[in-house]
Scaffold this active site. Structure first.
Site, short mmCIF file in Angstrom:
data_model
loop_
_atom_site.label_atom_id
_atom_site.label_comp_id
_atom_site.label_asym_id
_atom_site.label_seq_id
_atom_site.Cartn_x
_atom_site.Cartn_y
_atom_site.Cartn_z
N SER A 162 0.85 -1.20 0.00
CA SER A 162 0.00 0.00 0.00
C SER A 162 0.88 1.24 0.00
O SER A 162 1.97 1.24 0.60
CB SER A 162 -0.90 0.03 1.23
N TYR A 174 -2.09 -0.26 10.15
CA TYR A 174 -2.16 -0.66 8.73
C TYR A 174 -0.87 -0.27 8.01
O TYR A 174 -0.29 -1.07 7.25
CB TYR A 174 -3.38 -0.01 8.08
P1 NDP Z 1 -11.59 -5.94 0.13
O1 NDP Z 1 -11.89 -5.76 1.59
O2 NDP Z 1 -12.49 -5.34 -0.87
O3 NDP Z 1 -11.39 -7.51 -0.18
C1 NDP Z 1 -10.53 -8.22 0.65
C2 NDP Z 1 -10.33 -9.59 0.12
O4 NDP Z 1 -9.36 -10.24 0.97
C3 NDP Z 1 -11.58 -10.41 0.13
O5 NDP Z 1 -11.61 -11.26 -0.99
C4 NDP Z 1 -11.43 -11.22 1.42
O6 NDP Z 1 -12.02 -12.51 1.35
C5 NDP Z 1 -9.94 -11.41 1.49
N1 NDP Z 1 -9.53 -11.64 2.87
C6 NDP Z 1 -9.71 -10.84 3.94
N2 NDP Z 1 -9.25 -11.43 5.04
C7 NDP Z 1 -8.77 -12.64 4.64
C8 NDP Z 1 -8.16 -13.72 5.33
N3 NDP Z 1 -7.99 -13.69 6.66
N4 NDP Z 1 -7.78 -14.79 4.61
C9 NDP Z 1 -7.98 -14.85 3.27
N5 NDP Z 1 -8.56 -13.86 2.58
C10 NDP Z 1 -8.93 -12.76 3.26
O7 NDP Z 1 -10.11 -5.35 -0.03
P2 NDP Z 1 -9.37 -4.78 -1.34
O8 NDP Z 1 -9.69 -5.59 -2.52
O9 NDP Z 1 -9.58 -3.32 -1.37
O10 NDP Z 1 -7.84 -5.00 -0.90
C11 NDP Z 1 -7.04 -6.04 -1.43
C12 NDP Z 1 -5.59 -5.75 -1.03
O11 NDP Z 1 -5.20 -4.47 -1.52
C13 NDP Z 1 -5.36 -5.70 0.48
O12 NDP Z 1 -4.11 -6.26 0.80
C14 NDP Z 1 -5.36 -4.21 0.77
O13 NDP Z 1 -4.65 -3.89 1.95
C15 NDP Z 1 -4.68 -3.69 -0.48
N6 NDP Z 1 -4.92 -2.28 -0.76
C16 NDP Z 1 -6.18 -1.81 -1.02
C17 NDP Z 1 -6.37 -0.48 -1.29
C18 NDP Z 1 -7.71 0.11 -1.58
O14 NDP Z 1 -7.81 1.36 -1.63
N7 NDP Z 1 -8.77 -0.68 -1.78
C19 NDP Z 1 -5.24 0.48 -1.30
C20 NDP Z 1 -3.96 -0.13 -1.01
C21 NDP Z 1 -3.83 -1.46 -0.76
P3 NDP Z 1 -13.35 -12.94 2.19
O15 NDP Z 1 -14.39 -11.90 1.91
O16 NDP Z 1 -13.63 -14.29 1.63
O17 NDP Z 1 -12.96 -12.99 3.64
#
Ligand code: NDP
Length: 252
Positions: free
Chosen positions: A147, A161
């Site tokens: 990030s 975070y």
């Molecule tokens: P979302 O919250 O929209 O989606 C998160 C995803 O991660 C879901 O598919 C969820 O699956 C999965 N997940 C969460 N916890 C777990 C776990 N314990 N084990 C396995 N899977 C897990 O997040 P984003 O798509 O926005 O983020 C994806 C990545 O990008 C993250 O690492 C985030 O930190 C990073 N990021 C996002 C930004 C943004 O602005 N959106 C900016 C910078 C970085 P389920 O629902 O099945 O639990």
């Protein structure tokens, strides 16, 4: 006569994407599959969208497998890597995308929440990578989703975070050094604000974030997926250890 035969950039490649039932991860799965890769992905608490994603892409002719595995559970993660290898016949690309975010000032940030974030965002990346590395050969790719908050934290309450994503940035560099001689690249994509459930493009946080963006708007999940596709491709073989900011100018 024009040659109309094209080889897809990732044809024959096998990828594992963590945390891909929704958001950025799901779009990475769609993009890697569209580029010809066979893809396994993990999810934790959202089985319905995960199975639907796998079914839709499978119906379109791709090889896509959904695996339930909590990133905080090192045994589950190692089992997921084994399942992916068995289902796909090997592994070439690992995308560590699973992540969570929550905000609170330090006085209100309890150790249980600290552990939850670090266990998923840091320990999970380590455990998944450790399980995957023995399967990767020359040409292998590890792509972490970090990030921009590893480098800039413009509003309060995101210290933990930021800590977790700074850890991912450091891990990327150390591992790139270690795996370079084996022909495996390790890179860190640092998204800025991307419209997902985690960071909706409208609301109080978006009101603070949007003015910080040179382009003036949130990114889409496809912006990150495109960068993943490039770093996963053979074209990026001389790029390792970098942070690639996909951030609309957040870090300028
Ligand atoms: P979302 O919250 O929209 O989606 C998160 C995803 O991660 C879901 O598919 C969820 O699956 C999965 N997940 C969460 N916890 C777990 C776990 N314990 N084990 C396995 N899977 C897990 O997040 P984003 O798509 O926005 O983020 C994806 C990545 O990008 C993250 O690492 C985030 O930190 C990073 N990021 C996002 C930004 C943004 O602005 N959106 C900016 C910078 C970085 P389920 O629902 O099945 O639990």
């Amino acid at each position: 006569m024009t040659d109309t035969t094209h080889t897809l950039a990732l044809a024959g490649r096998r990828a594992l994407v963590t945390g891909a039932s929704r958001g950025i991860g799901a779009e990475i799965v769609r993009r890697l599959a569209a580029d010809g890769a066979a893809v396994a992905f993990t999810y934790n608490s959202s089985p319905e969208p995960a199975e639907e994603l796998a079914a839709t892409l499978t119906a379109a002719g791709a090889k896509v497998v959904a695996i339930q595995a909590d990133a905080a559970d090192a045994q589950a993660v190692a089992a997921a890597v084994d399942t992916a290898v068995a289902e796909l016949g090997g592994l070439d690309i690992l995308v560590n995308n699973a992540g969570v975010a929550s905000g609170a000032l330090i006085e209100d940030f309890d150790l249980e929440e600290f552990d939850r974030i670090v266990n998923i965002n840091v320990r999970g990346v380590f455990a998944t990578t450790k399980a995957a590395v023995p399967h990767l050969g020359a040409g292998g790719r590890i792509i972490n989703i970090g990030s921009v908050n590893a480098e800039r934290v413009p509003v309060p309450a995101f210290s933990v975070y930021a800590l977790s994503k700074a850890a991912v940035a450091g891990f990327t560099k150390g591992l790139a050094r270690e795996l370079g001689p084996r022909g495996i690249t390790v890179n860190n994509i640092q998204p800025g604000p991307i419209a997902t459930d985690m960071n909706p493009a409208e609301g109080p946080l978006a009101d603070q974030m949007t003015p910080l963006l040179a382009v003036g708007h949130y990114g889409q999940t496809s912006d990150v997926a495109g960068a993943v596709a490039f770093l996963a491709s053979p074209e990026s073989g001389y790029i390792t250890g970098i942070a690639l900011n996909v951030d609309g100018g957040f870090l300028i």
